[in-house]
Design a protein around this motif. Structure first.
Motif, PDB file in Angstrom:
ATOM      1  N   ILE A   1     -17.857 -12.777 -22.621  1.00  0.00           N
ATOM      2  CA  ILE A   1     -16.357 -12.749 -22.477  1.00  0.00           C
ATOM      3  C   ILE A   1     -16.039 -14.012 -21.913  1.00  0.00           C
ATOM      4  O   ILE A   1     -15.000 -14.555 -22.109  1.00  0.00           O
ATOM      5  N   ASP A   2     -16.898 -14.857 -21.073  1.00  0.00           N
ATOM      6  CA  ASP A   2     -16.602 -15.852 -20.548  1.00  0.00           C
ATOM      7  C   ASP A   2     -16.285 -17.023 -21.402  1.00  0.00           C
ATOM      8  O   ASP A   2     -15.483 -18.027 -21.269  1.00  0.00           O
ATOM      9  N   GLU A   3     -16.757 -16.967 -22.667  1.00  0.00           N
ATOM     10  CA  GLU A   3     -16.410 -17.957 -23.885  1.00  0.00           C
ATOM     11  C   GLU A   3     -15.195 -17.909 -24.326  1.00  0.00           C
ATOM     12  O   GLU A   3     -14.459 -18.833 -24.470  1.00  0.00           O
ATOM     13  N   LEU A   4     -14.722 -16.638 -24.376  1.00  0.00           N
ATOM     14  CA  LEU A   4     -13.152 -16.346 -24.536  1.00  0.00           C
ATOM     15  C   LEU A   4     -12.267 -16.894 -23.462  1.00  0.00           C
ATOM     16  O   LEU A   4     -11.075 -17.353 -23.612  1.00  0.00           O
TER      17      LEU A   4
ATOM     18  N   ILE B   1     -10.919 -20.493 -23.402  1.00  0.00           N
ATOM     19  CA  ILE B   1      -9.947 -20.921 -24.094  1.00  0.00           C
ATOM     20  C   ILE B   1      -8.640 -20.945 -23.381  1.00  0.00           C
ATOM     21  O   ILE B   1      -8.003 -19.789 -22.776  1.00  0.00           O
ATOM     22  N   ASP B   2      -7.615 -21.929 -23.559  1.00  0.00           N
ATOM     23  CA  ASP B   2      -6.661 -22.216 -23.045  1.00  0.00           C
ATOM     24  C   ASP B   2      -5.704 -20.794 -23.365  1.00  0.00           C
ATOM     25  O   ASP B   2      -5.295 -20.479 -24.672  1.00  0.00           O
ATOM     26  N   GLY B   3      -5.127 -20.374 -22.372  1.00  0.00           N
ATOM     27  CA  GLY B   3      -4.104 -19.277 -22.705  1.00  0.00           C
ATOM     28  C   GLY B   3      -4.658 -17.902 -22.713  1.00  0.00           C
ATOM     29  O   GLY B   3      -3.952 -17.016 -22.828  1.00  0.00           O
ATOM     30  N   PHE B   4      -5.876 -17.630 -22.635  1.00  0.00           N
ATOM     31  CA  PHE B   4      -6.661 -16.559 -22.714  1.00  0.00           C
ATOM     32  C   PHE B   4      -6.991 -16.012 -21.353  1.00  0.00           C
ATOM     33  O   PHE B   4      -7.679 -16.581 -20.533  1.00  0.00           O
ATOM     34  N   ASP B   5      -6.621 -14.652 -20.943  1.00  0.00           N
ATOM     35  CA  ASP B   5      -6.835 -14.112 -19.568  1.00  0.00           C
ATOM     36  C   ASP B   5      -7.794 -13.000 -19.937  1.00  0.00           C
ATOM     37  O   ASP B   5      -8.126 -12.902 -21.083  1.00  0.00           O
ATOM     38  N   GLU B   6      -8.327 -12.381 -18.825  1.00  0.00           N
ATOM     39  CA  GLU B   6      -9.355 -11.381 -19.037  1.00  0.00           C
ATOM     40  C   GLU B   6      -8.851 -10.206 -19.911  1.00  0.00           C
ATOM     41  O   GLU B   6      -9.551  -9.853 -20.632  1.00  0.00           O
ATOM     42  N   GLY B   7      -7.581  -9.774 -19.590  1.00  0.00           N
ATOM     43  CA  GLY B   7      -7.164  -8.914 -20.479  1.00  0.00           C
ATOM     44  C   GLY B   7      -6.906  -9.078 -22.080  1.00  0.00           C
ATOM     45  O   GLY B   7      -7.239  -8.169 -22.636  1.00  0.00           O
ATOM     46  N   THR B   8      -6.716 -10.177 -22.309  1.00  0.00           N
ATOM     47  CA  THR B   8      -6.403 -10.867 -23.786  1.00  0.00           C
ATOM     48  C   THR B   8      -8.042 -10.601 -24.320  1.00  0.00           C
ATOM     49  O   THR B   8      -7.908 -10.288 -25.504  1.00  0.00           O
ATOM     50  N   ALA B   9      -8.680 -11.320 -23.619  1.00  0.00           N
ATOM     51  CA  ALA B   9     -10.212 -11.442 -24.161  1.00  0.00           C
ATOM     52  C   ALA B   9     -10.773  -9.963 -24.271  1.00  0.00           C
ATOM     53  O   ALA B   9     -11.354  -9.563 -25.341  1.00  0.00           O
TER      54      ALA B   9
ATOM     55  N   GLU C   1      -9.097  -6.939 -24.773  1.00  0.00           N
ATOM     56  CA  GLU C   1      -8.420  -6.583 -26.062  1.00  0.00           C
ATOM     57  C   GLU C   1      -8.869  -7.130 -27.270  1.00  0.00           C
ATOM     58  O   GLU C   1      -8.903  -6.409 -28.196  1.00  0.00           O
ATOM     59  N   LEU C   2      -9.047  -8.329 -27.486  1.00  0.00           N
ATOM     60  CA  LEU C   2      -9.381  -9.190 -28.611  1.00  0.00           C
ATOM     61  C   LEU C   2     -10.949  -8.217 -29.223  1.00  0.00           C
ATOM     62  O   LEU C   2     -11.088  -8.119 -30.254  1.00  0.00           O
ATOM     63  N   GLN C   3     -11.763  -8.177 -27.993  1.00  0.00           N
ATOM     64  CA  GLN C   3     -13.184  -7.729 -28.414  1.00  0.00           C
ATOM     65  C   GLN C   3     -13.161  -6.398 -28.803  1.00  0.00           C
ATOM     66  O   GLN C   3     -13.862  -5.990 -29.449  1.00  0.00           O
ATOM     67  N   ALA C   4     -12.124  -5.413 -28.034  1.00  0.00           N
ATOM     68  CA  ALA C   4     -12.228  -4.089 -28.701  1.00  0.00           C
ATOM     69  C   ALA C   4     -11.597  -4.025 -30.113  1.00  0.00           C
ATOM     70  O   ALA C   4     -12.196  -3.269 -30.862  1.00  0.00           O
ATOM     71  N   ARG C   5     -10.622  -4.810 -30.340  1.00  0.00           N
ATOM     72  CA  ARG C   5      -9.957  -4.676 -31.687  1.00  0.00           C
ATOM     73  C   ARG C   5     -11.034  -5.218 -32.684  1.00  0.00           C
ATOM     74  O   ARG C   5     -11.200  -4.655 -33.649  1.00  0.00           O
ATOM     75  N   ALA C   6     -11.795  -6.326 -32.228  1.00  0.00           N
ATOM     76  CA  ALA C   6     -13.049  -6.727 -33.348  1.00  0.00           C
ATOM     77  C   ALA C   6     -13.951  -5.562 -33.372  1.00  0.00           C
ATOM     78  O   ALA C   6     -14.434  -5.169 -34.358  1.00  0.00           O
TER      79      ALA C   6
END
Length: 536
Positions: free
Chosen positions: A396-399, A402-410, A412-417
């Motif tokens: 998750i640290d790699e996500l 990325i500029d503009g990515f917080d922990e919640g966004t990261a 959520e993205l992983q869960a959707r993927a």
């Protein structure tokens, strides 16, 4: 004519004369005479008899001897040439199997037919000896240059007098539209020497790449001495060639040494090859560097090597494309022959368009699969993410980097993927089962649902079916057809399966099915390192 009435020294004088004329050993001629006289004697005394003739090498006197060999009782067949042990006791004190009893017989009268037969035997033996001499002389000269004289032309092929024999320069081994007249001097490369029914055949060439290498060896002392080595040669005979050289002495420039003072050395080779243009290229262990050199005079912006496929992708400036390809593809074709790789050439604008297309394709993939906007999808692609698996299972640290990515966004993205991947896996399994795939293949470790679906579509539905596959059927490969490399598509190649992985999985399936004993595999694995050490 009786042998005893002839001048006995005449046999030796004839043998010397024939041997001198045919450039063969006189002893071979004398042996041929002995064989011919023995054949004539058998026609007189009986073909079942074992009669041998010996000609004295000093006096020329021919001695005719009948031979009877002692054999075992069960092997006794010919009473004219064999004796049993009991019969031999009449002539010998202690006969043993294999002993020979020799009796002199009177010399034969050579009639016209017998004399003609003897002559034919001698001529045949002399011809065979002459052919053996020619073959022995030229077989060790394969790979060398020979000077000859044109004798005649037959159906476009040139027959060349090469001293103690003849060579043939086939029309496809001539440079361009070379033409020769009788008595012209010619320099050729001995490509091959073969024994054939009509005698040894010496095949010559002027188009072989080794011919050019041999010419440089003659003109450049450093190559002859081994200081400079010719690593590769590629030719379009009569038009253009490339030659790769390396120097083992840091103080000697290999290209400069081959060119010579004011181009004298390379010009001598060019003149011999009917004006063939020669590019002398420094060889390099690094394939990319070597290829950049090989494509001279064109400039190269970027090189991408696919080692598994033995292919190479070269990017050149737009204005350099025609120069890199060359007239009728000559430059890139010679560079491919020189490096041993298939070369794809594209311009910088083509490569840029391809990158943009790939960027757009991956952006759309993330937008649809993860239900995100275009900017966020572009950020993922720009950071090097290429598929959903990378997003789902990366740290998750790699996500978060990325500029503009917080922990919640990261998160959520992983869960959707992961949800999208699980749904795709389930759909693939359902489709595979609908196609008739058995659980034995579904439960086999190492195969993803998408792989199982691909196998099912190709008719592989059980573990037994999978175990009978060849590694290249799964991972793909390359074969040579008429000198061209042809791609064999693998069933699981889209999933980036390597040949080694395919081999391991197939062997594992065979072990599970009991087709292969694991102990035997372990024994083979232990032997391989030992074999490698022996080779080293």
């Amino acid at each position: 004519m009786a042998i005893t009435s002839a001048n006995q020294l005449e046999l030796l004088q004839t043998a010397e004369a024939v041997a001198r004329e045919k450039l063969i050993d006189p002893e071979l001629v004398v042996q041929a005479m002995e064989d011919s006289l023995a054949r004539a004697a058998k026609s007189r005394y009986g073909a079942d008899m074992d009669i041998r003739v010996h000609i004295d090498r000093k006096t020329g006197r021919a001695q005719f001897t009948r031979i009877r060999t002692v054999v075992a009782d069960e092997e006794f067949e010919n009473h004219h040439a064999q004796m049993t042990v009991a019969q031999a006791k009449q002539f010998m004190a202690d006969p043993q199997i294999g002993d020979e009893l020799k009796d002199d017989v009177p010399p034969v009268e050579l009639g016209r037919i017998a004399a003609q037969s003897a002559k034919q035997v001698i001529l045949q033996k002399v011809r065979e000896a002459e052919r053996d001499r020619q073959f022995d002389e030229f077989k060790d000269r394969v790979g060398t240059i020979i000077n000859g004289q044109v004798k005649r032309e037959e159906y476009g092929n040139i027959i060349v007098d090469i001293g103690r024999g003849e060579g043939i320069l086939r029309r496809n081994e001539k440079i361009g539209r070379e033409s020769y007249r009788p008595n012209d001097r010619i320099r050729c490369f001995i490509k091959d020497v073969r024994r054939e029914a009509r005698g040894p055949q010496v095949f010559l060439s002027r188009t072989a790449p080794d011919f050019m290498a041999a010419l440089f060896k003659m003109e450049v002392p450093e190559i002859y001495d081994g200081i400079i080595e010719i690593k590769a040669v590629a030719r379009d005979p009569g038009s253009r060639a490339k030659i790769a050289v390396i120097s083992y002495d840091n103080s000697i420039d290999p290209v400069g040494a081959c060119v010579g003072m004011r181009g004298s050395r390379v010009q001598a080779v060019v003149n011999e090859l009917q004006g063939e243009k020669i590019d002398i290229i420094p060889w390099n262990e690094d394939q990319a560097t070597f290829l950049v050199n090989a494509l001279q005079p064109a400039e190269v912006s970027k090189v991408v090597i696919d080692e598994d496929a033995a292919r190479i992708e070269v990017v050149v400036p737009d204005e350099q494309l025609s120069l890199a390809i060359g007239r009728r593809g000559q430059n890139v074709r010679l560079a491919s022959q020189l490096t041993g790789l298939d070369i794809d050439i594209m311009t910088e604008s083509d490569e840029s368009a391809r990158r943009q297309a790939e960027f757009a394709e991956r952006t759309n993939l993330f937008m649809e699969a993860l239900d995100i906007d275009e900017m966020m999808a572009q950020l993922l692609v720009a950071e090097g993410f290429t598929n959903l698996e990378e997003v789902a299972y990366v740290e998750i640290d790699e996500l978060l980097s990325i500029d503009g990515f917080d922990e919640g966004t990261a998160t959520e993205l992983q869960a959707r993927a992961r949800d999208r991947i699980e749904a795709a896996n389930q759909a693939a399994l359902d489709n595979a089962r609908a196609l008739g795939v058995e659980d034995s293949l579904i439960d086999f470790e190492g195969l993803t649902p998408q792989m199982i679906e691909a196998l099912a579509k190709d008719g592989i539905k059980t573990l037994e079916d999978f175990a009978t596959c060849a590694d290249w059927e799964l991972a793909g490969g390359w074969t040579s057809v008429n000198g061209q490399r042809v791609k064999d598509d693998g069933i699981l190649e889209p999933f980036e399966m390597s040949l080694e992985e395919a081999q391991t999985m197939i062997m594992t399936a065979r072990v599970l099915l009991g087709w292969v004993d694991p102990a035997e595999l372990e024994a083979e694995a232990e032997e391989e390192p030992a074999d490698d050490e022996d080779d080293a």
